[in-house]
Design a protein around this motif. Structure first.
Motif, mmCIF file in Angstrom:
data_model
loop_
_atom_site.group_PDB
_atom_site.id
_atom_site.type_symbol
_atom_site.label_atom_id
_atom_site.label_comp_id
_atom_site.label_asym_id
_atom_site.label_seq_id
_atom_site.Cartn_x
_atom_site.Cartn_y
_atom_site.Cartn_z
ATOM 1 N N ARG A 77 16.302 -35.521 13.499
ATOM 2 C CA ARG A 77 16.568 -36.955 13.663
ATOM 3 C C ARG A 77 16.576 -37.357 15.135
ATOM 4 N NH1 ARG A 77 19.167 -35.148 9.135
ATOM 5 N NH2 ARG A 77 18.710 -36.335 7.237
ATOM 6 N N GLU A 81 14.101 -40.046 16.912
ATOM 7 C CA GLU A 81 14.597 -41.158 17.727
ATOM 8 C C GLU A 81 13.899 -41.188 19.080
ATOM 9 O OE1 GLU A 81 16.472 -43.672 17.041
ATOM 10 O OE2 GLU A 81 16.932 -43.027 14.985
ATOM 11 N N TYR A 84 10.504 -42.703 18.454
ATOM 12 C CA TYR A 84 10.597 -44.157 18.277
ATOM 13 C C TYR A 84 10.775 -44.862 19.622
ATOM 14 C CZ TYR A 84 11.803 -42.745 13.454
ATOM 15 O OH TYR A 84 11.816 -42.183 12.209
ATOM 16 N N THR A 132 10.475 -43.805 5.427
ATOM 17 C CA THR A 132 11.380 -44.340 6.449
ATOM 18 C C THR A 132 10.816 -44.103 7.840
ATOM 19 O OG1 THR A 132 13.309 -43.993 5.035
ATOM 20 C CG2 THR A 132 13.707 -44.198 7.398
ATOM 21 N N ILE A 133 10.266 -42.914 8.085
ATOM 22 C CA ILE A 133 9.671 -42.615 9.392
ATOM 23 C C ILE A 133 8.539 -43.590 9.698
ATOM 24 C CG2 ILE A 133 8.325 -40.910 10.675
ATOM 25 C CD1 ILE A 133 9.845 -38.732 9.126
ATOM 26 N N GLU A 136 9.794 -47.106 10.408
ATOM 27 C CA GLU A 136 10.415 -47.236 11.734
ATOM 28 C C GLU A 136 9.347 -47.276 12.823
ATOM 29 O OE1 GLU A 136 13.526 -47.861 14.259
ATOM 30 O OE2 GLU A 136 13.669 -47.637 12.074
ATOM 31 N N GLY A 139 7.796 -50.625 12.734
ATOM 32 C CA GLY A 139 8.698 -51.637 13.256
ATOM 33 C C GLY A 139 8.772 -51.656 14.768
ATOM 34 N N ARG A 140 8.460 -50.521 15.412
ATOM 35 C CA ARG A 140 8.448 -50.476 16.880
ATOM 36 C C ARG A 140 7.147 -51.005 17.459
ATOM 37 N NH1 ARG A 140 12.945 -47.570 18.971
ATOM 38 N NH2 ARG A 140 14.384 -47.358 17.203
ATOM 39 N N LYS A 145 -0.697 -45.584 12.917
ATOM 40 C CA LYS A 145 0.311 -44.624 12.468
ATOM 41 C C LYS A 145 -0.384 -43.512 11.682
ATOM 42 C CE LYS A 145 1.548 -48.415 11.402
ATOM 43 N NZ LYS A 145 1.124 -49.791 11.808
#
Length: 480
Positions: A77, A81, A84, A132-133, A136, A139-140, A145
């Motif tokens: 995790r 982060e 991200y 979820t990855i 995220e 969203g950035r 992707k």
């Protein structure tokens, strides 16, 4: 006692700081190789080497790469982060994972090495959701992707669930996403035992081809894997890319090579027939596909008769069973296909068919402890308790303190009226895994039947708090 999910997603990530930035055009990658899972009998041989080689290739192609080996949940995790945080609007973000993956509730989860997975909710608690990855990353503001997931392995968690769901699930990804799994949806493959997986070997080969767009690179990889495995392994691709992207910077789109494969390549056509000659009989028509019929034993089990009859009637159209049956027609000694089909049959209430497949799997491998345990559980459900007890005892002889077999044998003894033996088995299982709901509930029932009413009620209440469906589950086994 349970059929545990199988099978498997993989990201290869390194925690060590990156010595040099390669992200002049905003290319960022997280590469994770997880090999040392305590629940597995031995470390995986491929993920670490695969992760290192993928990371080096991506660095050569201008990616800012972070690589991680044998990451626990917190480390995974934190690495995510950091990925991200580096993403800027329009960046390229790539995830590569090699290790174990599990699907739950139609989502695919990447599994850290310290995951404590005994029930399906544990997957969602300790695993990392691929959707979820990707959400995220999107969203950035990432423009492209990419997820390359080599996790479709038969894993040590799949037999810890009574509901069967092997391999990985389709991903619902945001626009501008390219996802590739090393094998088809809901299917698993075995490691080659070599330094690299077949999937990564073919992927590296195609990434190095100049002037290929990413979609064509992955399509060529799928062709290479499918051909090399003789259609035993067919990678899955999903793309919603809205712009051209190449792994090698500066590549220009070329007319696509005439190579495409959506399904395994057809068998080669037979040689042309010789000129017509009198009195030569035409070849006989191909045999009809095998029919799946309702086994008499499944229709006579009172506790499950309605469900089993309905389930077995629909088995002929089940795509997973069709696929596995096709493999067994080509190779009747495919122990892996027999084992997996047995799991599917059991999950659908076709218990006698499951027993038949587990029996054949054991014939091919007399030391298949998982097949012994699963046959023990199925025989317990249908009431063949003497044979079930022999299977559980053999599983525990092959693997002493095997928690699944202790749990299964506890159920055998509970149904057989041997409450003291049941309590002993459930106690032993709970010492290994105190959160094993089935053993907790079974011990509660056994204690009540043995006269310890209040102690039994406490176990039952705790089990129901952990899993409200446990009462119905045992009722389906014929235990109330």
């Amino acid at each position: 006692m349970k059929f545990r999910l199988a099978l498997l997603l993989i990201l290869i990530v390194s925690v060590a700081p990156v010595a040099q930035s390669w992200a002049a055009d905003g290319r960022f990658a997280l590469v994770i190789g997880n090999a040392k899972y305590p629940d597995a009998e031995a470390p995986l041989k491929e993920p670490i080497n695969d992760a290192k080689d993928i990371a080096e290739e991506l660095k050569r192609n201008g990616f800012d790469v972070e690589t991680g080996e044998n990451l626990n949940g917190d480390a995974m995790r934190r690495a995510l982060e950091r990925l991200y945080a580096r993403i800027k609007p329009g960046s390229v973000a790539l995830i590569f994972f090699s290790g174990f993956g599990v699907q739950s509730a139609r989502q695919s989860y990447l599994i850290p090495i310290d995951a404590q997975i005994w029930t399906e909710p544990d997957v969602r608690r300790d695993g990392v959701s691929l959707e979820t990855i990707l959400g995220e990353i999107s969203g950035r503001g990432a423009g492209v992707k990419i997820a390359l997931i080599d996790a479709s392995r038969r894993n040590p968690f799949e037999r810890r669930f009574r509901s069967f769901s092997a391999g990985l699930a389709p991903v619902i990804a945001p626009n501008g996403t390219l996802v590739m799994y090393s094998a088809a949806l809901s299917s698993v493959v075995s490691d080659t035992g070599g330094a690299h997986s077949l999937f990564v070997s073919e992927l590296l080969k195609e990434i190095r081809v100049p002037d290929l767009m990413a979609e064509e690179t992955l399509n060529r990889t799928r062709v290479g894997v499918t051909r090399a495995s003789r259609s035993e392994q067919v990678p899955w691709i999903s793309s919603s890319l809205a712009e051209d992207f190449s792994f090698i910077p500066g590549a220009r789109p070329q007319p696509p090579t005439q190579v495409a494969i959506a399904t395994p390549p057809p068998r080669p056509d037979p040689p042309p027939a010789p000129p017509a000659v009198a009195n030569i009989a035409p070849p006989p028509p191909p045999p009809p596909p095998p029919k799946i019929e309702l086994p008499p034993a499944a229709a006579t089990v009172p506790a499950v008769k309605d469900e089993a009859t309905t389930a077995v009637a629909s088995l002929a159209d089940d795509p997973t069973i069709k696929s596995l049956t096709g493999k067994l027609i080509d190779n009747p000694d495919d122990a892996s296909a027999l084992y997996r089909r047995g799991q599917v049959y059991a999950s659908k209430g076709a218990y006698q068919l499951a027993v038949n497949d587990f029996t054949e799997s054991i014939r091919l491998n007399p030391k298949d402890v998982e097949a012994y345990n699963n046959r023990c559980w199925v025989r317990t459900v249908i009431g063949d308790l003497q044979a079930a007890l022999k299977d559980c005892n053999e599983a525990l002889r092959l693997r002493p303190n095997f928690v699944d077999a202790l749990d299964s044998r506890g159920l055998v003894n509970l149904k057989n009226g041997q409450t003291k033996n049941a309590i002993a088995d459930f106690d032993a299982a709970l010492k290994i895994n105190p959160r094993l709901t089935s053993s907790l509930y079974g011990r509660g029932l056994a204690k009540q039947r043995n006269g310890s009413i209040s102690e039994g009620e406490l176990d039952i209440a705790n089990a129901k708090a952990m899993d409200p469906n446990i009462v119905k589950e045992f009722a389906d086994y014929g235990v109330r």
